[in-house]
Every structure is written in structure tokens, then in C-alpha cells.
Enzyme design. Structure first.
Site, PDB file in Angstrom:
ATOM      1  N   ASP A  50      10.872   2.122  -5.601  1.00  0.00           N
ATOM      2  CA  ASP A  50      11.361   2.667  -4.335  1.00  0.00           C
ATOM      3  C   ASP A  50      12.656   1.963  -3.937  1.00  0.00           C
ATOM      4  OD1 ASP A  50      11.768   3.571  -1.721  1.00  0.00           O
ATOM      5  OD2 ASP A  50       9.637   3.618  -1.269  1.00  0.00           O
ATOM      6  N   CYS A  81      20.644  11.102  -5.977  1.00  0.00           N
ATOM      7  CA  CYS A  81      19.901  10.297  -5.000  1.00  0.00           C
ATOM      8  C   CYS A  81      20.919   9.437  -4.283  1.00  0.00           C
ATOM      9  CB  CYS A  81      18.859   9.420  -5.688  1.00  0.00           C
ATOM     10  SG  CYS A  81      18.069   8.201  -4.594  1.00  0.00           S
ATOM     11  N   ASN A  82      20.983   9.555  -2.967  1.00  0.00           N
ATOM     12  CA  ASN A  82      21.970   8.810  -2.189  1.00  0.00           C
ATOM     13  C   ASN A  82      21.728   7.311  -2.220  1.00  0.00           C
ATOM     14  OD1 ASN A  82      23.737  10.876  -0.318  1.00  0.00           O
ATOM     15  ND2 ASN A  82      21.713  11.716  -0.732  1.00  0.00           N
ATOM     16  N   ALA A  84      20.215   5.388  -4.238  1.00  0.00           N
ATOM     17  CA  ALA A  84      20.415   4.753  -5.543  1.00  0.00           C
ATOM     18  C   ALA A  84      21.872   4.398  -5.797  1.00  0.00           C
ATOM     19  CB  ALA A  84      19.899   5.666  -6.648  1.00  0.00           C
ATOM     20  N   CYS A 191      20.222  12.327   2.321  1.00  0.00           N
ATOM     21  CA  CYS A 191      19.037  12.132   1.493  1.00  0.00           C
ATOM     22  C   CYS A 191      18.807  13.462   0.785  1.00  0.00           C
ATOM     23  CB  CYS A 191      17.828  11.753   2.345  1.00  0.00           C
ATOM     24  SG  CYS A 191      16.321  11.472   1.387  1.00  0.00           S
TER      25      CYS A 191
END
Length: 234
Positions: A50, A81-82, A84, A191
Site C-alpha cells: 500500500d 497510479c498517482n 506511486a 487518484c
């Protein structure tokens, strides 16, 4: 169609958002047949720790994924994925490949709209990234109040669990309304789960979906219609 670059996708964060991204890649490619589409090598890895948990070792897993994609033949990378993107430099160093940056894409879209105050629906980690990118272009970040941010995260985890129902859609629309009430001139889906339940029709301000724009940019870069991003220096 001439030979295109091979796109490597670090996915699975979450799986539904990645599948949506891949569908858009296909839809936005100007192809007359199978051979005209972009070759995509992807790792849909929902086992990435996560990104919202400090010390989760997500960066090490993403770096390993990026290196494997390079070894498999990828020439340019994307991460739908923002949050990340906190590990963007690590991913590029591990692979030696350029990254088509999702955060940059969203921030530039807000700039192009002429917005000065930009609302972002994102995790705390994504908000930090957007604040930096927006500030570099003289734009301010509008975010949810702390209690509403906590509620937003609860909604995101509902979506990750497969709930795309009317209640979740109403919740997400209410967060966008909060940002606008607080002065946001545009709303960014920071997101990739948010656009699964939120669209421009639900938002009373310009709505920016960076994941959608990322898919378009990936097509453009791979087909030679946009320059390949530069690797970080140092």
C-alpha cells in the site's frame, strides 16, 4: 503504421483502474488492424504494498517491476497510479527508461485551462506531489478538510473493494463539490479510482482525469507524435 515504441506499464494499483487505463490505450490508438496497436508489456501487480502506508517498501517492489519490464523489452514506462509517482525517480533509475509522468500530465492540464486554484481528489501522498507540480507553475492546491479527506480515503477503499454503486458515486461527487466550494477553479482526479465513479457531468467545474490524459500521451509518445520524456539528471 510504422514501428512504435514498446510501452511498459506498472499496474495493479488498483487492478480496476489499470484495466480502465489499458482500455483507453486501445481506444485512443488510431489502428486499422491488430498490428497497428501499441505493444504493451505490463505487470498488473496488486501485491505492491500500500503506497499510503509509510515504510511499506512499495518503492523497492516498483523498482523491481520496472527493471523486469525493461528486461522484457519495454522502451518507455507509465504508472496509472498517482501515489506511486513518489517513486518515479527510483523507477527510472532502476530501469534506465523514461517515464510518462501522470502527475505532470494532470498539472499541465490544469495550467492549460488557466486555473489558478486547483482542487485535487487524492491520497495525502498524491496531494504532496500535486502541490509541488502546481506550485512550480504558480498554481495553488485546494484540498479537502481533514475529516473529509479521511472520508474520501474510505470511499477509495470501497471502490478498490468493487463498490461502484450510487452511494459511492454520490460520495465522490460531494468531495468534488467541497473543493469547488473552497475555491477550486478546476478539479483533478488525483487518484485513478476516482474516475471509475466520477465524470465531468458530476462536477460543476472543469474536470481533469489525468489517467485518461496519460493514456492519450502514451499513444502519442509511442507513435512518435510527442517527444520521449527526458530521464532525470543525476
Amino acid at each position: 503504421m510504422s514501428e512504435s515504441l514498446v510501452l511498459g506499464v506498472l499496474g495493479g494499483m488498483g487492478p480496476a483502474a489499470t484495466v480502465e487505463f489499458l482500455a483507453k490505450l486501445q481506444a485512443y490508438t488510431p489502428a486499422k488492424g491488430d498490428q497497428d496497436h501499441i505493444r504493451v508489456i505490463m505487470d498488473l501487480n496488486p501485491k505492491v504494498p500500500d503506497r499510503n502506508v509509510p515504510g511499506s517498501q512499495a518503492g523497492a517492489v516498483l523498482a523491481e517491476m520496472a527493471g523486469a519490464l525493461q528486461g522484457a523489452g519495454a522502451q518507455v514506462l507509465a504508472i496509472p497510479c498517482n501515489t506511486a509517482h513518489a517513486y518515479a525517480d527510483l523507477v527510472q533509475r532502476a530501469s534506465g527508461l523514461p517515464l510518462i509522468d501522470l502527475i505532470e500530465t494532470g498539472a499541465n492540464a490544469a495550467r492549460d485551462l488557466g486555473a489558478r486554484r486547483v482542487g485535487v481528489l487524492g491520497t495525502k501522498g498524491a496531494l504532496r506531489l500535486y502541490r509541488e507540480y502546481l506550485a512550480a507553475q504558480a498554481m495553488g492546491l485546494v484540498q479537502l478538510a481533514p475529516d473529509r479527506q479521511d472520508a474520501f480515503m474510505a470511499t477509495i477503499y470501497k471502490i478498490k473493494a468493487g463498490d461502484l454503486g450510487s452511494d459511492v458515486r454520490a460520495e465522490m461527487a460531494s468531495y468534488a463539490a467541497d473543493l469547488i466550494a473552497n475555491g477550486a477553479e478546476a478539479v483533478v482526479a488525483g487518484c485513478t479510482e476516482a474516475p471509475l465513479v466520477l465524470s465531468a457531468a458530476d462536477v460543476r467545474a472543469p474536470f481533469i482525469d489525468p489517467g485518461d490524459l496519460l493514456a492519450r500521451r502514451c499513444v502519442a509518445v509511442c507513435l512518435g507524435q510527442e517527444p520521449i520524456p527526458a530521464l532525470p539528471v543525476g
